[in-house]
Write a protein that holds these residues in place. Sequence first.
Motif, mmCIF file in Angstrom:
data_model
loop_
_atom_site.group_PDB
_atom_site.id
_atom_site.type_symbol
_atom_site.label_atom_id
_atom_site.label_comp_id
_atom_site.label_asym_id
_atom_site.label_seq_id
_atom_site.Cartn_x
_atom_site.Cartn_y
_atom_site.Cartn_z
ATOM 1 N N SER A 32 0.810 -1.226 0.000
ATOM 2 C CA SER A 32 0.000 0.000 0.000
ATOM 3 C C SER A 32 0.844 1.277 0.000
ATOM 4 C CB SER A 32 -0.949 0.002 1.196
ATOM 5 O OG SER A 32 -0.232 0.025 2.407
ATOM 6 N N LEU A 33 2.145 1.156 -0.259
ATOM 7 C CA LEU A 33 3.003 2.339 -0.327
ATOM 8 C C LEU A 33 2.537 3.259 -1.449
ATOM 9 C CD1 LEU A 33 6.561 0.800 0.158
ATOM 10 C CD2 LEU A 33 5.309 2.232 1.774
ATOM 11 N N LYS A 34 2.540 4.540 -1.181
ATOM 12 C CA LYS A 34 2.069 5.529 -2.167
ATOM 13 C C LYS A 34 3.237 6.392 -2.644
ATOM 14 C CE LYS A 34 -2.247 4.386 -1.683
ATOM 15 N NZ LYS A 34 -2.647 3.281 -2.488
ATOM 16 N N PHE A 35 4.236 5.748 -3.223
ATOM 17 C CA PHE A 35 5.385 6.469 -3.741
ATOM 18 C C PHE A 35 5.214 6.692 -5.239
ATOM 19 C CE2 PHE A 35 7.594 4.418 -0.072
ATOM 20 C CZ PHE A 35 7.990 5.592 0.557
ATOM 21 N N THR A 36 5.831 7.749 -5.725
ATOM 22 C CA THR A 36 5.906 7.930 -7.176
ATOM 23 C C THR A 36 6.863 6.864 -7.698
ATOM 24 O OG1 THR A 36 7.808 9.408 -7.091
ATOM 25 C CG2 THR A 36 5.615 10.433 -6.917
ATOM 26 N N SER A 37 6.873 6.647 -8.995
ATOM 27 C CA SER A 37 7.767 5.627 -9.544
ATOM 28 C C SER A 37 9.232 5.993 -9.289
ATOM 29 C CB SER A 37 7.512 5.413 -11.036
ATOM 30 O OG SER A 37 7.740 6.588 -11.751
ATOM 31 N N MET A 38 9.550 7.282 -9.322
ATOM 32 C CA MET A 38 10.918 7.708 -9.061
ATOM 33 C C MET A 38 11.304 7.400 -7.604
ATOM 34 S SD MET A 38 12.768 11.233 -8.298
ATOM 35 C CE MET A 38 11.271 11.775 -7.655
ATOM 36 N N ARG A 42 17.386 14.632 -2.059
ATOM 37 C CA ARG A 42 18.525 14.960 -1.188
ATOM 38 C C ARG A 42 18.485 14.161 0.114
ATOM 39 N NH1 ARG A 42 22.091 16.697 -4.237
ATOM 40 N NH2 ARG A 42 21.641 18.531 -5.444
ATOM 41 N N ASP A 43 17.300 14.068 0.712
ATOM 42 C CA ASP A 43 17.200 13.427 2.026
ATOM 43 C C ASP A 43 16.191 12.284 1.976
ATOM 44 O OD1 ASP A 43 17.316 12.763 4.664
ATOM 45 O OD2 ASP A 43 16.548 14.665 5.427
ATOM 46 N N VAL A 44 16.682 11.105 1.655
ATOM 47 C CA VAL A 44 15.809 9.945 1.524
ATOM 48 C C VAL A 44 15.271 9.504 2.888
ATOM 49 C CG1 VAL A 44 17.585 8.162 1.608
ATOM 50 C CG2 VAL A 44 15.518 7.773 0.297
ATOM 51 N N THR A 45 16.036 9.718 3.956
ATOM 52 C CA THR A 45 15.555 9.334 5.286
ATOM 53 C C THR A 45 14.323 10.150 5.673
ATOM 54 O OG1 THR A 45 17.105 10.825 6.382
ATOM 55 C CG2 THR A 45 17.804 8.550 6.120
ATOM 56 N N PHE A 46 14.302 11.422 5.303
ATOM 57 C CA PHE A 46 13.138 12.265 5.576
ATOM 58 C C PHE A 46 11.920 11.728 4.825
ATOM 59 C CE2 PHE A 46 10.484 16.006 4.577
ATOM 60 C CZ PHE A 46 10.212 16.442 5.865
ATOM 61 N N ILE A 57 11.374 8.629 3.816
ATOM 62 C CA ILE A 57 10.941 7.365 4.429
ATOM 63 C C ILE A 57 10.201 7.634 5.732
ATOM 64 C CG2 ILE A 57 11.744 5.219 5.511
ATOM 65 C CD1 ILE A 57 14.100 5.300 3.464
ATOM 66 N N THR A 58 10.765 8.465 6.565
ATOM 67 C CA THR A 58 10.163 8.759 7.864
ATOM 68 C C THR A 58 8.768 9.353 7.714
ATOM 69 O OG1 THR A 58 12.375 9.164 8.748
ATOM 70 C CG2 THR A 58 10.533 9.947 10.053
ATOM 71 N N ASN A 59 8.587 10.208 6.738
ATOM 72 C CA ASN A 59 7.290 10.868 6.562
ATOM 73 C C ASN A 59 6.259 10.029 5.822
ATOM 74 O OD1 ASN A 59 7.842 13.200 7.973
ATOM 75 N ND2 ASN A 59 8.779 14.189 6.205
ATOM 76 N N MET A 60 6.698 9.148 4.939
ATOM 77 C CA MET A 60 5.738 8.453 4.087
ATOM 78 C C MET A 60 5.459 7.004 4.478
ATOM 79 S SD MET A 60 6.659 10.057 0.386
ATOM 80 C CE MET A 60 5.209 9.427 -0.425
ATOM 81 N N VAL A 61 6.345 6.380 5.229
ATOM 82 C CA VAL A 61 6.155 4.976 5.605
ATOM 83 C C VAL A 61 5.677 4.924 7.046
ATOM 84 C CG1 VAL A 61 7.281 2.738 5.852
ATOM 85 C CG2 VAL A 61 7.973 4.270 4.008
ATOM 86 N N LYS A 62 4.465 4.445 7.218
ATOM 87 C CA LYS A 62 3.856 4.428 8.552
ATOM 88 C C LYS A 62 4.154 3.145 9.333
ATOM 89 C CE LYS A 62 2.233 8.416 7.727
ATOM 90 N NZ LYS A 62 3.263 9.416 7.851
ATOM 91 N N ASN A 63 4.289 2.023 8.641
ATOM 92 C CA ASN A 63 4.569 0.763 9.317
ATOM 93 C C ASN A 63 5.983 0.813 9.900
ATOM 94 O OD1 ASN A 63 5.913 -2.081 9.117
ATOM 95 N ND2 ASN A 63 3.718 -2.507 9.227
ATOM 96 N N LEU A 121 13.817 0.020 5.845
ATOM 97 C CA LEU A 121 14.261 0.897 4.756
ATOM 98 C C LEU A 121 15.308 1.891 5.238
ATOM 99 C CD1 LEU A 121 10.834 1.529 2.974
ATOM 100 C CD2 LEU A 121 12.741 0.116 2.145
ATOM 101 N N LEU A 122 15.094 2.443 6.426
ATOM 102 C CA LEU A 122 16.099 3.375 6.984
ATOM 103 C C LEU A 122 17.431 2.662 7.211
ATOM 104 C CD1 LEU A 122 13.910 5.388 9.526
ATOM 105 C CD2 LEU A 122 14.930 6.259 7.409
#
Length: 182
Positions: free
Chosen positions: A48-54, A146-150, A152-158, A165-166
């Motif tokens: 159910s991840l809602k990421f863009t393809s990029m 630039r900041d992939v950790t940000f 992940i932290t904001n978009m992945v709830k589980n 991922l982090l």
Amino acid sequence: VDYKLQALEAQFKELDFIKDELTQKFEHHSKTLASQSAQDKLWTAVLSLKFTSMELNILYSYVIEVLTCLHTRVLEKLPDLVKGLPTLASVLRRKIKNKRIRVVWESVLEEFGLQEGEITVLCTFFIAHGNKAEYYAAKVREMYIRDVTFMITNMVKNQALQHGLLKAVQVVEKGKAVKSPE
């Protein structure tokens, strides 16, 4: 009366033994159900991840780098088994029955600061998204985010997925830091 008392005592011992066996079975069943529930939650979160393809490609790139790195490191420590361990899946399958592979696998995980649960998360992500994701090299990833950790932290709830991922990002970035001086 004494004979009946002994018979009752024997029955109580038998019942007590049966109770202990049932308790063990229920505890095992409870652990199995909890594990299945955790797996279901992880799969639901991954699917159910809602990421863009990029964004998905960037995460996939981190995941695939970690999984490839783990496989490569295991092969480096087991050069005589290179032909028998062509994929990470073969390592994961064979470590269950082969103590030597299991010991090397555990040492490689420790070397990278990873745990089995994190590998489960990364493999689940890979299975779910590997067919539609594309690998991006580090320079390309940096161009896009630039900041992939940000992200992940904001978009992945589980929590398990987020942590896995982090951890993948951390392992890749740490590996990059080690390679830079060379």
